[in-house]
Design a protein around this motif. Structure first.
Motif, PDB file in Angstrom:
ATOM      1  N   TYR A 102       0.836  -1.205   0.000  1.00  0.00           N
ATOM      2  CA  TYR A 102       0.000   0.000   0.000  1.00  0.00           C
ATOM      3  C   TYR A 102       0.867   1.250   0.000  1.00  0.00           C
ATOM      4  O   TYR A 102       1.993   1.240   0.487  1.00  0.00           O
ATOM      5  N   VAL A 103       0.303   2.340  -0.499  1.00  0.00           N
ATOM      6  CA  VAL A 103       0.992   3.627  -0.525  1.00  0.00           C
ATOM      7  C   VAL A 103       0.511   4.475   0.651  1.00  0.00           C
ATOM      8  O   VAL A 103      -0.683   4.763   0.769  1.00  0.00           O
ATOM      9  N   GLY A 104       1.434   4.844   1.538  1.00  0.00           N
ATOM     10  CA  GLY A 104       1.119   5.763   2.626  1.00  0.00           C
ATOM     11  C   GLY A 104       0.229   5.218   3.718  1.00  0.00           C
ATOM     12  O   GLY A 104      -0.251   5.976   4.557  1.00  0.00           O
ATOM     13  N   LEU A 105      -0.021   3.933   3.737  1.00  0.00           N
ATOM     14  CA  LEU A 105      -0.871   3.319   4.756  1.00  0.00           C
ATOM     15  C   LEU A 105       0.014   2.644   5.794  1.00  0.00           C
ATOM     16  O   LEU A 105       0.861   1.821   5.451  1.00  0.00           O
ATOM     17  N   TYR A 106      -0.203   3.008   7.057  1.00  0.00           N
ATOM     18  CA  TYR A 106       0.546   2.395   8.148  1.00  0.00           C
ATOM     19  C   TYR A 106      -0.286   1.299   8.796  1.00  0.00           C
ATOM     20  O   TYR A 106      -1.511   1.365   8.822  1.00  0.00           O
ATOM     21  N   GLN A 107       0.409   0.312   9.323  1.00  0.00           N
ATOM     22  CA  GLN A 107      -0.210  -0.809  10.022  1.00  0.00           C
ATOM     23  C   GLN A 107       0.465  -0.938  11.376  1.00  0.00           C
ATOM     24  O   GLN A 107       1.688  -0.905  11.474  1.00  0.00           O
ATOM     25  N   VAL A 108      -0.343  -1.084  12.419  1.00  0.00           N
ATOM     26  CA  VAL A 108       0.178  -1.332  13.759  1.00  0.00           C
ATOM     27  C   VAL A 108      -0.440  -2.633  14.240  1.00  0.00           C
ATOM     28  O   VAL A 108      -1.665  -2.753  14.305  1.00  0.00           O
ATOM     29  N   ASN A 109       0.410  -3.619  14.531  1.00  0.00           N
ATOM     30  CA  ASN A 109      -0.044  -4.899  15.064  1.00  0.00           C
ATOM     31  C   ASN A 109       0.095  -4.829  16.581  1.00  0.00           C
ATOM     32  O   ASN A 109       1.170  -4.552  17.095  1.00  0.00           O
ATOM     33  N   VAL A 110      -1.014  -5.078  17.267  1.00  0.00           N
ATOM     34  CA  VAL A 110      -1.079  -4.892  18.719  1.00  0.00           C
ATOM     35  C   VAL A 110      -1.522  -6.172  19.394  1.00  0.00           C
ATOM     36  O   VAL A 110      -2.501  -6.802  18.985  1.00  0.00           O
ATOM     37  N   LEU A 111      -0.796  -6.555  20.432  1.00  0.00           N
ATOM     38  CA  LEU A 111      -1.158  -7.716  21.242  1.00  0.00           C
ATOM     39  C   LEU A 111      -1.691  -7.201  22.575  1.00  0.00           C
ATOM     40  O   LEU A 111      -1.001  -6.482  23.285  1.00  0.00           O
ATOM     41  N   GLU A 112      -2.928  -7.541  22.856  1.00  0.00           N
ATOM     42  CA  GLU A 112      -3.490  -7.174  24.148  1.00  0.00           C
ATOM     43  C   GLU A 112      -3.479  -8.415  25.018  1.00  0.00           C
ATOM     44  O   GLU A 112      -4.113  -9.407  24.700  1.00  0.00           O
ATOM     45  N   ILE A 113      -2.763  -8.370  26.098  1.00  0.00           N
ATOM     46  CA  ILE A 113      -2.568  -9.528  26.980  1.00  0.00           C
ATOM     47  C   ILE A 113      -3.766  -9.683  27.918  1.00  0.00           C
ATOM     48  O   ILE A 113      -4.132  -8.763  28.627  1.00  0.00           O
ATOM     49  N   GLY A 114      -4.370 -10.862  27.890  1.00  0.00           N
ATOM     50  CA  GLY A 114      -5.297 -11.279  28.929  1.00  0.00           C
ATOM     51  C   GLY A 114      -6.733 -10.823  28.863  1.00  0.00           C
ATOM     52  O   GLY A 114      -7.524 -11.206  29.690  1.00  0.00           O
ATOM     53  N   ARG A 115      -7.108  -9.978  27.919  1.00  0.00           N
ATOM     54  CA  ARG A 115      -8.490  -9.496  27.862  1.00  0.00           C
ATOM     55  C   ARG A 115      -9.020  -9.664  26.456  1.00  0.00           C
ATOM     56  O   ARG A 115      -8.333  -9.342  25.501  1.00  0.00           O
ATOM     57  N   ALA A 116     -10.248 -10.095  26.334  1.00  0.00           N
ATOM     58  CA  ALA A 116     -10.906 -10.056  25.037  1.00  0.00           C
ATOM     59  C   ALA A 116     -11.426  -8.641  24.844  1.00  0.00           C
ATOM     60  O   ALA A 116     -11.772  -7.978  25.798  1.00  0.00           O
ATOM     61  N   HIS A 117     -11.456  -8.166  23.621  1.00  0.00           N
ATOM     62  CA  HIS A 117     -11.929  -6.820  23.346  1.00  0.00           C
ATOM     63  C   HIS A 117     -12.474  -6.760  21.927  1.00  0.00           C
ATOM     64  O   HIS A 117     -12.302  -7.664  21.140  1.00  0.00           O
TER      65      HIS A 117
END
Length: 163
Positions: free
Chosen positions: A147-162
Motif C-alpha cells: 500500500y501507498v502511505g498506509l501504516y499498520q500497527v499490530n497490537v497484542l493485548e494480553i489477557g483481555r478479550a476486546h
C-alpha cells in the motif's frame, strides 16, 4: 500512483503529489515523503487551470486512525476477519490497526510507491497503543506492505478479550 487523474493534479511544496482518489467534492493525495516540516503551498489544478490554493502545515508525524462504522477503529482480528461487535478479538490475540501519519520509516519507499514486504518499513519513532485505557503491546508499527502511505500497527493485548 498517478500524479494526474481525471484531469486533476495537486502540487504540495512545489512537488506533484500522487493521487489516490478524485471526485468533484474530494481529492485524496499522498503528501510527498521528503517534504520538510513547516508550511507548504498546495495548488489544485483541473484541466490545466489552477482551481484552488492553500497552505498546509507539514509535521514529522500526525497520526490519523481509520475508523469503521460505529466509531470503531478499522482493524482486523488475528484471523484476518474484520473486528466488530459481532466479530470481536480473542484474548491474547493480535489486532492489525490501520492509520496514516506515523512519520519516518527505516526503509522508506519513494513517494507514490507501495511499501515492500521485504524488507519491511518500520516506523522510526516509538509507537504506543492503549485499548480501553489499558496499555497494549506493539508487535509491529510500519508501512503496510503493498500500500501507498498506509501504516499498520499490530497490537497484542494480553489477557483481555476486546472489540
Amino acid at each position: 500512483l498517478p500524479t494526474f487523474l481525471d484531469g486533476v493534479s495537486v502540487t504540495i511544496g512545489g512537488q506533484l503529489a500522487p493521487l489516490l482518489y478524485v471526485n468533484p467534492s474530494q481529492i485524496n493525495v499522498q503528501v510527498p515523503v521528503d517534504l520538510p516540516p513547516g508550511n507548504a503551498a498546495v495548488t489544485v489544478t483541473a484541466n490545466g487551470a489552477p482551481v484552488g490554493t492553500a497552505n498546509l502545515a507539514i509535521q514529522t508525524a500526525s497520526p490519523g486512525l481509520f475508523m469503521a462504522t460505529g466509531n470503531r477503529a478499522a482493524a482486523l482480528n488475528q484471523d484476518y476477519s474484520v473486528n466488530s461487535a459481532s466479530s470481536p478479538a480473542v484474548a491474547n490475540s493480535v489486532l492489525m490497526v490501520y492509520l496514516t501519519g506515523l512519520g519516518a520509516t527505516d526503509n522508506p519507499p519513494a513517494t507514490g510507491i507501495a511499501a515492500a514486504s521485504n524488507p519491511l518499513s518500520h516506523v522510526t519513532a516509538t509507537v504506543t497503543v492503549a485499548i480501553g485505557g489499558q496499555a497494549a503491546s506493539v508487535q509491529f508499527a510500519g508501512l503496510a506492505p503493498g500500500y501507498v502511505g498506509l501504516y499498520q500497527v499490530n497490537v497484542l493485548e494480553i489477557g483481555r478479550a476486546h472489540v
